[in-house]
Design an enzyme around this catalytic site. Sequence first.
Site, PDB file in Angstrom:
ATOM      1  N   GLY A 185     -11.768 -21.031  12.141  1.00  0.00           N
ATOM      2  CA  GLY A 185     -11.413 -19.645  12.462  1.00  0.00           C
ATOM      3  C   GLY A 185     -11.607 -18.687  11.292  1.00  0.00           C
ATOM      4  O   GLY A 185     -11.586 -17.478  11.480  1.00  0.00           O
ATOM      5  N   THR A 218       9.454  -6.467   4.943  1.00  0.00           N
ATOM      6  CA  THR A 218       8.669  -7.101   3.862  1.00  0.00           C
ATOM      7  C   THR A 218       8.671  -6.223   2.607  1.00  0.00           C
ATOM      8  O   THR A 218       8.371  -6.702   1.523  1.00  0.00           O
ATOM      9  CB  THR A 218       7.197  -7.355   4.282  1.00  0.00           C
ATOM     10  OG1 THR A 218       6.605  -6.108   4.664  1.00  0.00           O
ATOM     11  CG2 THR A 218       7.085  -8.337   5.416  1.00  0.00           C
ATOM     12  N   GLY A 219       8.987  -4.959   2.760  1.00  0.00           N
ATOM     13  CA  GLY A 219       8.990  -4.032   1.625  1.00  0.00           C
ATOM     14  C   GLY A 219      10.161  -4.284   0.699  1.00  0.00           C
ATOM     15  O   GLY A 219      11.120  -4.980   1.051  1.00  0.00           O
ATOM     16  N   ILE A 255       0.843  -1.207   0.000  1.00  0.00           N
ATOM     17  CA  ILE A 255       0.000   0.000   0.000  1.00  0.00           C
ATOM     18  C   ILE A 255       0.876   1.254   0.000  1.00  0.00           C
ATOM     19  O   ILE A 255       0.647   2.198  -0.769  1.00  0.00           O
ATOM     20  CB  ILE A 255      -0.987  -0.019   1.203  1.00  0.00           C
ATOM     21  CG1 ILE A 255      -1.931  -1.221   1.079  1.00  0.00           C
ATOM     22  CG2 ILE A 255      -1.779   1.295   1.267  1.00  0.00           C
ATOM     23  CD1 ILE A 255      -2.907  -1.412   2.229  1.00  0.00           C
ATOM     24  N   ASN A 283     -10.447  -5.777   2.432  1.00  0.00           N
ATOM     25  CA  ASN A 283      -9.387  -6.577   1.794  1.00  0.00           C
ATOM     26  C   ASN A 283      -8.803  -5.836   0.597  1.00  0.00           C
ATOM     27  O   ASN A 283      -9.447  -5.741  -0.441  1.00  0.00           O
ATOM     28  CB  ASN A 283      -9.937  -7.924   1.325  1.00  0.00           C
ATOM     29  CG  ASN A 283     -10.221  -8.843   2.478  1.00  0.00           C
ATOM     30  OD1 ASN A 283     -11.168  -8.624   3.227  1.00  0.00           O
ATOM     31  ND2 ASN A 283      -9.393  -9.845   2.658  1.00  0.00           N
ATOM     32  N   ALA A 327       3.918  -1.802   9.321  1.00  0.00           N
ATOM     33  CA  ALA A 327       3.332  -2.713  10.304  1.00  0.00           C
ATOM     34  C   ALA A 327       3.770  -4.142  10.037  1.00  0.00           C
ATOM     35  O   ALA A 327       4.229  -4.464   8.943  1.00  0.00           O
ATOM     36  CB  ALA A 327       1.801  -2.640  10.249  1.00  0.00           C
ATOM     37  N   GLN A 328       3.569  -4.979  11.045  1.00  0.00           N
ATOM     38  CA  GLN A 328       3.671  -6.422  10.897  1.00  0.00           C
ATOM     39  C   GLN A 328       2.252  -6.821  10.473  1.00  0.00           C
ATOM     40  O   GLN A 328       1.300  -6.590  11.209  1.00  0.00           O
ATOM     41  CB  GLN A 328       4.049  -7.018  12.253  1.00  0.00           C
ATOM     42  CG  GLN A 328       4.412  -8.471  12.269  1.00  0.00           C
ATOM     43  CD  GLN A 328       3.338  -9.419  11.775  1.00  0.00           C
ATOM     44  OE1 GLN A 328       3.484 -10.050  10.732  1.00  0.00           O
ATOM     45  NE2 GLN A 328       2.231  -9.514  12.492  1.00  0.00           N
ATOM     46  N   ILE A 383      -6.428 -12.504  -3.589  1.00  0.00           N
ATOM     47  CA  ILE A 383      -6.362 -12.131  -5.012  1.00  0.00           C
ATOM     48  C   ILE A 383      -4.926 -12.199  -5.517  1.00  0.00           C
ATOM     49  O   ILE A 383      -4.673 -12.675  -6.619  1.00  0.00           O
ATOM     50  CB  ILE A 383      -7.013 -10.747  -5.255  1.00  0.00           C
ATOM     51  CG1 ILE A 383      -8.532 -10.891  -5.082  1.00  0.00           C
ATOM     52  CG2 ILE A 383      -6.657 -10.187  -6.646  1.00  0.00           C
ATOM     53  CD1 ILE A 383      -9.340  -9.644  -5.271  1.00  0.00           C
ATOM     54  N   TYR A 402      -3.054  -9.810  15.664  1.00  0.00           N
ATOM     55  CA  TYR A 402      -2.957  -8.727  14.664  1.00  0.00           C
ATOM     56  C   TYR A 402      -4.135  -7.753  14.818  1.00  0.00           C
ATOM     57  O   TYR A 402      -3.936  -6.533  14.835  1.00  0.00           O
ATOM     58  CB  TYR A 402      -2.924  -9.334  13.256  1.00  0.00           C
ATOM     59  CG  TYR A 402      -3.030  -8.311  12.141  1.00  0.00           C
ATOM     60  CD1 TYR A 402      -1.954  -7.480  11.833  1.00  0.00           C
ATOM     61  CD2 TYR A 402      -4.206  -8.176  11.395  1.00  0.00           C
ATOM     62  CE1 TYR A 402      -2.054  -6.536  10.806  1.00  0.00           C
ATOM     63  CE2 TYR A 402      -4.304  -7.242  10.377  1.00  0.00           C
ATOM     64  CZ  TYR A 402      -3.223  -6.419  10.090  1.00  0.00           C
ATOM     65  OH  TYR A 402      -3.321  -5.481   9.080  1.00  0.00           O
TER      66      TYR A 402
END
Length: 299
Positions: A262, A32-33, A9, A165, A71-72, A180, A136
């Site tokens: 879940g 992660t980026g 994002i 989402n 963020a995680q 997706i 989370y």
Amino acid sequence: MLTGGAGFIGSNISKAYIEAGYEVIIVDDLSTGKKEYIYPEVTFYHTDVTHPDFLEIVAKEKPDIINHHAAQIDVQTSIKNSVLDAKINILGTINVLEACKINNCQLIYASSAAVYGVPEYLGIDEEHNVSPISSYGISKHTPEHYISLYSELYNVEYTIFRYANAYGKHQIPKGEGGVISIMVDCAVKGTEFNVFGDGEQTRDYIHIDDIVKANLQATKTPANEIVNISTGVATTLNDTLEIFQEQNKVQLEVKYLAERPGDIKHSYLKNDKAKRLLNWSPEVSLAEGLKQTYEFYSK
Ligand SMILES: NC(=O)c1ccc[n+]([C@@H]2O[C@H](COP(=O)([O-])OP(=O)(O)OC[C@H]3O[C@@H](n4cnc5c(N)ncnc54)[C@H](O)[C@@H]3O)[C@@H](O)[C@H]2O)c1
């Protein structure tokens, strides 16, 4: 300033900020980026938002706004390692808030539909009970309280976005949220796509361009409220698959597996508040968004 600007994002917001003529400073620890998503026009700090260095960077750069997307984001990691998740998502956001307080910055905070937990009714609005079912969800929700407190005590102006989402280019095909991106990845690689359950579960898929647009609006005019960012439409996974295949003229090998305990069966979020407060509404249809996303990854 944009935290998490090398991520899915954040990198899309970064591009839109550059195009809108903003000076962009990115803080990202690249956990992660991706470095390739950091555009040459930006000033980049390879820094962890939980670290005291972050406060020094903000003091030096003096941004008008901190758009906090670092963020995680992995639900399973949050459950297995709640301490790490809370450190990044809760303490990290408090550090960002401290920086906003000291330097008089406006704040945009990326929260999540995960804060609602199992829906008590559909067409989830911002008044819906908050009852997260993962660490989370808790770690995304807790900072909302701090933001409200800092707004009260120190007049920090803010917008809290609770995204449905999200999907689109630069999303990593991994984890629970990115169904997706997993679909696109399977189509590109010709691998099997797994559906857990009968495929009749519904989600509210919001395209990245619409998320970016909401961020541009909030950058100009903070809502000082919690605002859902969603399409307000529930789509089944089976329908999503059908639209995806039809739009892109591809055939996926789909395997139906047992439902996972879940997993939430149905979810969609109301977006009337975003329409009212931010003069925003979603514009990208699922068909168009799925076509665009596949085109990006198949190049
Ligand atoms: N993707 C979705 O569907 C979705 C839905 C709701 C909310 N959100 C929220 O939107 C935000 C962005 O999510 P995304 O999907 O782009 O995830 P992402 O993992 O692609 O991006 C997160 C970015 O933050 C960076 N980062 C992580 N920890 C950091 C730290 N301690 N210090 C500095 N940088 C750090 C990562 O390197 C990455 O670039 C997150 O806050 C997430 O909770 C995402």
